[in-house]
Write an enzyme that holds these catalytic residues in place. Structure first.
Site, short mmCIF file in Angstrom:
data_model
loop_
_atom_site.label_atom_id
_atom_site.label_comp_id
_atom_site.label_asym_id
_atom_site.label_seq_id
_atom_site.Cartn_x
_atom_site.Cartn_y
_atom_site.Cartn_z
N HIS A 1 0.84 -1.21 0.00
CA HIS A 1 0.00 0.00 0.00
C HIS A 1 0.88 1.26 0.00
CE1 HIS A 1 -2.80 -2.92 2.11
NE2 HIS A 1 -3.54 -2.51 1.10
N GLY B 1 -2.79 -1.97 -7.05
CA GLY B 1 -1.67 -2.90 -7.07
C GLY B 1 -1.85 -3.98 -8.12
N ARG C 1 -3.73 -10.47 4.04
CA ARG C 1 -4.14 -11.81 4.49
C ARG C 1 -2.95 -12.67 4.91
NH1 ARG C 1 -8.47 -11.01 0.44
NH2 ARG C 1 -10.43 -11.19 1.59
#
Ligand code: PAF
Length: 285
Positions: A37, A147, A187
């Site tokens: 990010h 992304g 995750r």
């Protein structure tokens, strides 16, 4: 850095930035921010944008048996990271702000949403497209950063923007990886130590494909797909959902990678589902 929860206030702040002549860049996220990010934010800042980061765990893109409830939520540390990265505004709405009582309009991008992730996660891309168009409507950015790790999502958003004549430039940002090649993902925190080790096999599989093309000159897509699959199958904890060699734009299976292709992977390791991809037969990754 301003932290805003309401669309109306966001519009006022962005309106005055635009009146000052600033160009607005949007980095849509679901929080649990990592270096992937930060790379999106850096790209936006590097382009000189007035950078808005949205942090919203979007319920409509999770299926009933998926991880919406356990998805990591860590707003305070996310805000710290945004501050450190020089973000101008964080938009962190509540669910009721994005989906008020009576909400009933969804964006359905056809074709490209029905395969791969779309086939395994019914309704996922409908939720993604809907929240992204709502974020675009709230922020009205000139550029939006996505992304390449979520390659199919990127292609869905590009198609939506084309089909609906949305005036936003979609800027793809290369995947950021851990030292062993695992693509950064919110995750990854679900993985046990043993699963984390097994997860490195995704990158090994992708690199095998890339080397087969670049170093051995193999162009047959099915040969490459089998090589990828055998690297993954060698790791007992990995269960393959799909491993495919596809066209970079349409995501249709290709026979040859001569004109470039992308390897798409989705696997399950324990209860965690991971996706990754790599462009092959092209020089830009
Ligand atoms: O990639 C994500 O984090 C999400 O799918 C997005 C684009 C922020 C929409 O909720």
């Amino acid at each position: 850095m301003q932290v805003i929860k309401k669309i109306e206030e966001l519009r006022q702040v962005i309106g005055s930035a635009k009146r000052e002549g600033l160009v607005v860049g949007l980095v849509p996220t679901m929080g649990a921010l990592h270096d992937g990010h930060i790379a999106l934010i850096n790209q936006s800042r590097g382009n000189g944008d007035f950078t808005v980061v949205s942090i919203f765990v979007n319920p409509t893109q999770f299926g009933p048996s998926e991880d919406f409830d356990r998805y990591p939520r860590q707003l305070e540390s996310d805000l710290e990271k945004c501050r450190a990265a020089g973000v101008d505004v964080v938009f962190a709405p509540d669910v009721s702000e994005m989906y008020p009582e009576g909400f009933g309009t969804y964006v359905d991008v056809q074709g490209i949403t029905e395969i791969f992730e779309g086939a395994f996660r019914q309704g996922h891309f409908r939720g993604v497209a809907t929240v992204v168009i709502k974020l675009f409507a709230a922020v009205e950015p000139r550029r939006a950063y996505f992304g390449m790790k979520d390659y199919q999502q990127l292609k869905v958003i590009e198609k939506m923007v084309r089909d609906l004549n949305v005036r936003v430039d979609i800027v793809p940002v290369p995947t950021v990886r851990e030292p062993d090649g695992l693509a950064m993902s919110s995750r990854n925190v679900y993985l046990s130590e043993e699963e984390r080790r097994a997860a490195a096999s995704l990158y090994r599989a992708l690199i095998t494909a890339k080397k087969a093309v670049d170093e051995e000159g193999i162009a047959d897509a099915e040969t490459i797909r089998r090589m990828v699959e055998s690297v993954l199958l060698a790791e007992p904890l990995v269960q393959i959902d799909y491993a495919a060699v596809v066209d970079k734009e349409t995501l249709q299976i290709v026979e040859s990678v001569k004109n470039g292709a992308v390897v798409l992977l989705a696997v399950r390791i324990g209860s965690t589902r991971l996706i990754d991809n790599m462009l092959i037969g092209v020089s830009d990754k």
